[in-house]
Design a protein around this motif. Structure first.
Motif, PDB file in Angstrom:
ATOM      1  N   GLY A 188       0.925  -1.171  -0.006  1.00 20.69           N
ATOM      2  CA  GLY A 188      -0.102  -0.002  -0.196  1.00 20.69           C
ATOM      3  C   GLY A 188       0.804   1.267  -0.081  1.00 20.69           C
ATOM      4  O   GLY A 188       0.384   2.398   0.427  1.00 20.69           O
ATOM      5  N   ALA A 189       2.009   1.105  -0.459  1.00 17.71           N
ATOM      6  CA  ALA A 189       2.912   2.390  -0.720  1.00 17.71           C
ATOM      7  C   ALA A 189       2.176   3.533  -1.341  1.00 17.71           C
ATOM      8  O   ALA A 189       1.473   3.071  -2.311  1.00 17.71           O
ATOM      9  N   ARG A 190       2.553   4.756  -0.818  1.00 18.65           N
ATOM     10  CA  ARG A 190       2.142   5.981  -1.699  1.00 18.65           C
ATOM     11  C   ARG A 190       3.321   6.776  -2.005  1.00 18.65           C
ATOM     12  O   ARG A 190       4.352   7.004  -1.460  1.00 18.65           O
ATOM     13  N   GLU A 191       3.564   6.967  -3.442  1.00 21.27           N
ATOM     14  CA  GLU A 191       4.791   7.640  -3.939  1.00 21.27           C
ATOM     15  C   GLU A 191       4.621   9.148  -3.740  1.00 21.27           C
ATOM     16  O   GLU A 191       3.773   9.781  -3.860  1.00 21.27           O
ATOM     17  N   ARG A 192       5.716   9.703  -2.880  1.00 15.87           N
ATOM     18  CA  ARG A 192       5.843  11.016  -2.595  1.00 15.87           C
ATOM     19  C   ARG A 192       6.481  11.902  -3.665  1.00 15.87           C
ATOM     20  O   ARG A 192       6.342  12.831  -3.986  1.00 15.87           O
ATOM     21  N   PHE A 193       7.466  11.081  -4.351  1.00 15.81           N
ATOM     22  CA  PHE A 193       8.459  11.982  -5.381  1.00 15.81           C
ATOM     23  C   PHE A 193       9.178  10.801  -6.073  1.00 15.81           C
ATOM     24  O   PHE A 193       9.498   9.792  -5.470  1.00 15.81           O
ATOM     25  N   ARG A 194       9.474  11.273  -7.185  1.00 18.65           N
ATOM     26  CA  ARG A 194      10.571  10.447  -8.042  1.00 18.65           C
ATOM     27  C   ARG A 194      11.129  11.269  -8.940  1.00 18.65           C
ATOM     28  O   ARG A 194      10.707  12.284  -9.677  1.00 18.65           O
ATOM     29  N   MET A 195      12.499  11.168  -9.054  1.00 15.89           N
ATOM     30  CA  MET A 195      13.235  11.783  -9.995  1.00 15.89           C
ATOM     31  C   MET A 195      13.871  10.732 -11.015  1.00 15.89           C
ATOM     32  O   MET A 195      14.903   9.849 -10.700  1.00 15.89           O
ATOM     33  N   PRO A 196      13.584  10.937 -12.201  1.00 18.31           N
ATOM     34  CA  PRO A 196      14.200  10.058 -13.187  1.00 18.31           C
ATOM     35  C   PRO A 196      15.864  10.489 -13.542  1.00 18.31           C
ATOM     36  O   PRO A 196      16.034  11.714 -13.395  1.00 18.31           O
ATOM     37  N   TRP A 197      16.511   9.462 -14.169  1.00 22.68           N
ATOM     38  CA  TRP A 197      17.838   9.939 -14.241  1.00 22.68           C
ATOM     39  C   TRP A 197      18.391   9.074 -15.339  1.00 22.68           C
ATOM     40  O   TRP A 197      18.096   8.006 -15.684  1.00 22.68           O
ATOM     41  N   PRO A 198      18.883   9.834 -16.435  1.00 20.37           N
ATOM     42  CA  PRO A 198      19.035   9.104 -17.523  1.00 20.37           C
ATOM     43  C   PRO A 198      20.451   8.463 -17.374  1.00 20.37           C
ATOM     44  O   PRO A 198      21.005   8.627 -16.526  1.00 20.37           O
ATOM     45  N   SER A 199      20.705   7.473 -18.106  1.00 23.53           N
ATOM     46  CA  SER A 199      21.665   6.441 -18.147  1.00 23.53           C
ATOM     47  C   SER A 199      22.486   6.481 -19.629  1.00 23.53           C
ATOM     48  O   SER A 199      22.066   6.974 -20.577  1.00 23.53           O
ATOM     49  N   PRO A 200      23.660   6.014 -19.614  1.00 20.79           N
ATOM     50  CA  PRO A 200      24.436   6.064 -20.809  1.00 20.79           C
ATOM     51  C   PRO A 200      23.974   5.421 -22.051  1.00 20.79           C
ATOM     52  O   PRO A 200      23.902   5.679 -23.065  1.00 20.79           O
ATOM     53  N   ASP A 201      23.074   4.478 -21.485  1.00 19.54           N
ATOM     54  CA  ASP A 201      22.469   3.397 -22.635  1.00 19.54           C
ATOM     55  C   ASP A 201      21.001   3.866 -23.093  1.00 19.54           C
ATOM     56  O   ASP A 201      20.633   3.570 -23.701  1.00 19.54           O
ATOM     57  N   GLY A 202      20.726   5.244 -22.507  1.00 20.34           N
ATOM     58  CA  GLY A 202      19.619   5.858 -22.958  1.00 20.34           C
ATOM     59  C   GLY A 202      18.350   5.654 -22.107  1.00 20.34           C
ATOM     60  O   GLY A 202      17.068   5.991 -22.411  1.00 20.34           O
ATOM     61  N   VAL A 203      18.398   4.535 -21.406  1.00 14.63           N
ATOM     62  CA  VAL A 203      17.246   3.842 -20.679  1.00 14.63           C
ATOM     63  C   VAL A 203      17.108   4.785 -19.559  1.00 14.63           C
ATOM     64  O   VAL A 203      18.130   4.999 -18.754  1.00 14.63           O
ATOM     65  N   GLU A 204      16.035   5.254 -19.128  1.00 17.85           N
ATOM     66  CA  GLU A 204      15.686   6.095 -17.946  1.00 17.85           C
ATOM     67  C   GLU A 204      15.739   5.338 -16.562  1.00 17.85           C
ATOM     68  O   GLU A 204      14.852   4.251 -16.581  1.00 17.85           O
ATOM     69  N   ARG A 205      16.298   5.724 -15.621  1.00 20.07           N
ATOM     70  CA  ARG A 205      16.322   4.792 -14.415  1.00 20.07           C
ATOM     71  C   ARG A 205      15.732   5.906 -13.395  1.00 20.07           C
ATOM     72  O   ARG A 205      15.623   6.974 -13.537  1.00 20.07           O
ATOM     73  N   VAL A 206      15.520   5.356 -12.096  1.00 16.64           N
ATOM     74  CA  VAL A 206      14.823   6.214 -11.108  1.00 16.64           C
ATOM     75  C   VAL A 206      16.219   6.453 -10.203  1.00 16.64           C
ATOM     76  O   VAL A 206      16.934   5.649  -9.777  1.00 16.64           O
ATOM     77  N   GLY A 207      16.403   7.757 -10.433  1.00 13.56           N
ATOM     78  CA  GLY A 207      17.601   8.245  -9.293  1.00 13.56           C
ATOM     79  C   GLY A 207      17.141   8.439  -8.064  1.00 13.56           C
ATOM     80  O   GLY A 207      18.191   8.137  -7.261  1.00 13.56           O
ATOM     81  N   HIS A 208      16.269   8.779  -7.658  1.00 18.06           N
ATOM     82  CA  HIS A 208      15.458   8.841  -6.373  1.00 18.06           C
ATOM     83  C   HIS A 208      14.298   8.872  -6.356  1.00 18.06           C
ATOM     84  O   HIS A 208      13.278   9.411  -7.170  1.00 18.06           O
ATOM     85  N   ALA A 209      13.648   8.076  -5.195  1.00 15.99           N
ATOM     86  CA  ALA A 209      12.020   8.014  -5.302  1.00 15.99           C
ATOM     87  C   ALA A 209      11.978   8.037  -3.792  1.00 15.99           C
ATOM     88  O   ALA A 209      12.640   7.527  -2.776  1.00 15.99           O
TER      89      ALA A 209
END
Length: 162
Positions: free
Chosen positions: A33-54
């Motif tokens: 039942g988690a609730r998302e407060r914040f998500r910061m996407p982070w680009p990677s060298p291979d072009g796939v977006e990662r979660v830098g911080h959530a």
């Protein structure tokens, strides 16, 4: 003196590293039942977006999460055991564990009434993190706790084996 505590965070906050951050966030929503407060996407060298911080809220607790960044020494669990177990106090351990299993967790110890007064079980989430889940069922005095523990060890020298 300035307040050194970041607003909205307790003194200690788990910060999980996972492979598949976006999928992990969805799992924790379904399982706990988690609730998302914040998500910061982070680009990677291979072009796939990662979660830098959530930041997730599970009950009244903050759990931070990020995709692994092996190039910076931040890696997800390898599946070879755990050095940390995250403990979740739940109003209904059986329902929480069933919900987590339905979402993809592996139950490693079904919930049972433990000598210390909790109904207690363990699971591993799909991202390799180990969790214990408990519901308080009775208050146990230190004297009674010692008697129960002594009885358990008398019945089996290694009650955690098998």
């Amino acid at each position: 003196m300035a307040d050194t505590q970041t607003k909205g965070f307790p003194t200690i906050t788990p910060h999980l590293v996972v492979k598949g951050g976006a999928e992990a966030i969805e799992f924790y929503k379904k399982a706990f039942g988690a609730r998302e407060r914040f998500r910061m996407p982070w680009p990677s060298p291979d072009g796939v977006e990662r979660v830098g911080h959530a930041e997730l809220m599970i009950g009244d607790a903050v759990v931070m999460l990020a995709d692994e960044f092996p190039e910076h020494g931040s890696v997800a669990p390898s599946g070879q055991g755990a050095s940390v177990v995250i403990h979740l106090q739940s109003p209904d351990v059986d329902a929480t564990m069933a919900q987590a299993a339905e979402a993809g967790a592996t139950i490693t110890m079904p919930a049972e009434n433990a000598f210390w007064g909790d109904r207690y079980g363990k699971l591993i989430d799909p991202f390799g993190h180990h969790w214990s889940v408990a519901t308080k069922v009775e208050d146990v005095s230190p004297e009674e706790l010692k008697k129960r523990m002594d009885a358990m060890f008398a019945a089996s020298p290694d009650p955690c084996a098998g």
